[in-house]
Design a protein around this motif. Sequence first.
Motif, short mmCIF file in Angstrom:
data_model
loop_
_atom_site.label_atom_id
_atom_site.label_comp_id
_atom_site.label_asym_id
_atom_site.label_seq_id
_atom_site.Cartn_x
_atom_site.Cartn_y
_atom_site.Cartn_z
N UNK A 27 -59.09 -16.74 -89.29
CA UNK A 27 -60.34 -15.99 -89.18
C UNK A 27 -60.58 -15.16 -90.43
N UNK A 28 -59.49 -14.73 -91.07
CA UNK A 28 -59.66 -14.01 -92.36
C UNK A 28 -60.21 -14.95 -93.40
N UNK A 29 -59.69 -16.19 -93.42
CA UNK A 29 -60.17 -17.16 -94.39
C UNK A 29 -61.64 -17.49 -94.15
N UNK A 30 -61.99 -17.50 -92.88
CA UNK A 30 -63.39 -17.79 -92.54
C UNK A 30 -64.31 -16.70 -93.10
N UNK A 31 -63.87 -15.45 -92.97
CA UNK A 31 -64.65 -14.33 -93.51
C UNK A 31 -64.83 -14.48 -95.02
N UNK A 33 -64.63 -17.28 -96.75
CA UNK A 33 -65.46 -18.44 -97.00
C UNK A 33 -66.93 -18.12 -96.78
N UNK A 34 -67.20 -17.36 -95.71
CA UNK A 34 -68.58 -16.97 -95.42
C UNK A 34 -69.15 -16.14 -96.56
N UNK A 40 -72.91 -17.70 -103.20
CA UNK A 40 -73.49 -18.88 -103.87
C UNK A 40 -74.96 -19.02 -103.50
N UNK A 41 -75.28 -18.77 -102.22
CA UNK A 41 -76.66 -18.91 -101.81
C UNK A 41 -77.53 -17.83 -102.45
#
Length: 261
Positions: A27-31, A33-34, A40-41
């Motif tokens: 879940x840390x990696x997800x944060x 990545x988000x 980038x966006x």
Amino acid sequence: GYINEKISVADYTETELISEAFNKMMSRMKVLDDSRQEFVSNVSHELKTPLTSMKVLADSLIAQEDVQAELYKEFMIDITQEIDRENKIINDLLSLVKLDKTSADLNIASVNINELLELILKRLRPIAAKSNIELIFESFRPVTAEVDEVKITLAISNLVENAIKYNIENGWVHVSLNADHKYFYIKVADSGIGIPEESVEHIYERFYRVDKSHSREIGGTGLGLSITRNAILMHRGAIKVYSKEGEGTTFTVRVPLNYIS
Ligand code: ADP
């Protein structure tokens, strides 16, 4: 979270503990990545805006028959302004990416901070003069510190540039330098428009601008303060802001005199 649960570690089997740790890591990696995806966006959006304007300007010139030289020139000036803006965003992004790396990239040397500040102010004085803003420098003692000269210059320049940009006609910017046995302190205070209370917590975010339209007019990218903060944190320093809308803003920066020790 499970911190509050009244079950002790002993109640879990080893597999459950490992699986728990794994989920937490994911879940840390997800944060992470988000936030990378969001970055980038945002970058794409910011880079596209000037491009879109240029395209519209060029298209409308092409669509017109017998364009008068006067009008042609007017459009070209607008286009070059958009090119300048695109350039500024790219330059800021490159600075930011450089500052995102680890502190191992710091190029530490003994730097005279008084001279560094005098130089920054000298460079920015013509810009301040345009709005009749008084730039004042006050040093409480001579300071020499072990820092990365380029990065500290970038960090402080951004603060002083902002203090000029978000100021009022005939205003002032006060830069001061002090030190104790461990740190040096730089204060950049201005008589400007100030930052609304609800915006203060966002100002270090990439691309954040209090007033998008106004900031665009005066050439902001919303990256300056992220750059400043990263540069200061790389030196194991700290940055703080005090602001009151309509009265002014004060940034204080604290940097260790000797990064190595
Ligand atoms: P920008 O390129 O837009 O100046 P920054 O990251 O440097 O971006 O600053 C973010 C925002 O914080 C600015 O757009 C502005 O709204 C606000 N801000 C920064 N410095 C000041 C200041 N000294 N006074 C008032 N507002 C400021």
